[in-house]
Design an enzyme around this catalytic site. Structure first.
Site, PDB file in Angstrom:
ATOM      1  N   LYS A   9      -2.107   8.370  10.320  1.00  0.00           N
ATOM      2  CA  LYS A   9      -3.292   7.609  10.347  1.00  0.00           C
ATOM      3  C   LYS A   9      -4.672   8.117  10.078  1.00  0.00           C
ATOM      4  O   LYS A   9      -4.767   9.186  10.473  1.00  0.00           O
ATOM      5  CB  LYS A   9      -3.539   6.815  11.782  1.00  0.00           C
ATOM      6  CG  LYS A   9      -4.611   5.978  11.921  1.00  0.00           C
ATOM      7  CD  LYS A   9      -4.808   5.312  13.369  1.00  0.00           C
ATOM      8  CE  LYS A   9      -4.931   5.962  14.473  1.00  0.00           C
ATOM      9  NZ  LYS A   9      -5.155   5.249  15.755  1.00  0.00           N
ATOM     10  N   SER A  25      -4.512  -1.155  -5.520  1.00  0.00           N
ATOM     11  CA  SER A  25      -4.416  -0.059  -4.867  1.00  0.00           C
ATOM     12  C   SER A  25      -5.344   0.507  -3.953  1.00  0.00           C
ATOM     13  O   SER A  25      -6.537  -0.073  -3.767  1.00  0.00           O
ATOM     14  CB  SER A  25      -3.772   1.321  -5.576  1.00  0.00           C
ATOM     15  OG  SER A  25      -4.845   1.677  -6.356  1.00  0.00           O
ATOM     16  N   TYR A  58      -0.747   0.144  -1.954  1.00  0.00           N
ATOM     17  CA  TYR A  58      -0.002   1.587  -2.245  1.00  0.00           C
ATOM     18  C   TYR A  58      -1.132   2.598  -2.500  1.00  0.00           C
ATOM     19  O   TYR A  58      -2.412   2.004  -2.719  1.00  0.00           O
ATOM     20  CB  TYR A  58       0.939   1.480  -3.248  1.00  0.00           C
ATOM     21  CG  TYR A  58       0.170   1.181  -4.651  1.00  0.00           C
ATOM     22  CD1 TYR A  58       0.059   2.134  -5.537  1.00  0.00           C
ATOM     23  CD2 TYR A  58       0.275  -0.108  -4.991  1.00  0.00           C
ATOM     24  CE1 TYR A  58      -0.488   1.819  -6.720  1.00  0.00           C
ATOM     25  CE2 TYR A  58      -0.212  -0.422  -6.322  1.00  0.00           C
ATOM     26  CZ  TYR A  58      -0.915   0.514  -7.036  1.00  0.00           C
ATOM     27  OH  TYR A  58      -1.084   0.326  -8.379  1.00  0.00           O
ATOM     28  N   GLY A  73      -8.608  -3.530  -7.034  1.00  0.00           N
ATOM     29  CA  GLY A  73      -7.784  -4.724  -7.380  1.00  0.00           C
ATOM     30  C   GLY A  73      -8.172  -6.092  -6.233  1.00  0.00           C
ATOM     31  O   GLY A  73      -9.641  -5.846  -5.716  1.00  0.00           O
ATOM     32  N   ALA A  74      -7.444  -6.755  -5.902  1.00  0.00           N
ATOM     33  CA  ALA A  74      -7.755  -7.867  -5.232  1.00  0.00           C
ATOM     34  C   ALA A  74      -8.336  -7.270  -3.718  1.00  0.00           C
ATOM     35  O   ALA A  74      -8.869  -7.956  -3.146  1.00  0.00           O
ATOM     36  CB  ALA A  74      -6.564  -8.797  -4.853  1.00  0.00           C
ATOM     37  N   ALA A  75      -7.817  -6.210  -3.299  1.00  0.00           N
ATOM     38  CA  ALA A  75      -8.272  -5.627  -2.157  1.00  0.00           C
ATOM     39  C   ALA A  75      -9.552  -5.251  -1.917  1.00  0.00           C
ATOM     40  O   ALA A  75     -10.204  -5.581  -0.951  1.00  0.00           O
ATOM     41  CB  ALA A  75      -7.525  -4.494  -1.710  1.00  0.00           C
TER      42      ALA A  75
END
Length: 127
Positions: A9, A25, A58, A73-75
């Protein structure tokens, strides 16, 4: 029977970049990845402390010592630069392995430098 256990974590990472036009990613400083035993291309779960968003993606290893935490990207739509996130990976273990498992937790400061390493104690499993 296998159990899904937290393995590593990254706690209180600060998002340094968000790149909507990248191919998806999360890019993370390779030194931080090494500290918590997360590998490039490994699946991670991400929780945004600022807005409650949760996502999976990832990992791409970023430049060592850079402190980079970049959602791609979309994140990138689920974070803002400066947001605080928690990044976790998981492992599948037998109950016997889970009893002995020691997750690694890196606590970061506002510059994404590791200020504390915590090796969680053995899981308490009551059967």
């Amino acid at each position: 029977m296998n159990r899904t256990m937290m393995h590593g974590k990254i706690h209180r990472a600060r998002v340094t970049q968000a790149d909507l036009n990248y191919v998806g990613s999360i890019t993370i400083d390779a030194d931080i990845l090494d500290a918590v035993d997360i590998l490039p291309n490994e699946k991670v779960a991400i929780v945004n402390n600022n807005n409650g968003a949760r996502l999976e993606t990832y990992v791409i290893a970023g430049e060592r010592g850079s402190g980079v935490i970049c959602l791609n990207g979309a994140a990138a739509r689920l974070v803002q630069v400066g947001d605080i996130v928690i990044i976790m990976n998981y492992v599948q273990l037998t109950t016997e392995e889970a009893r002995l498992h020691h997750p690694k937790v890196a606590v970061l400061n506002e510059h994404n430098q590791i200020v504390e390493m915590i090796e969680e104690k053995e899981a308490t499993i009551i059967l």
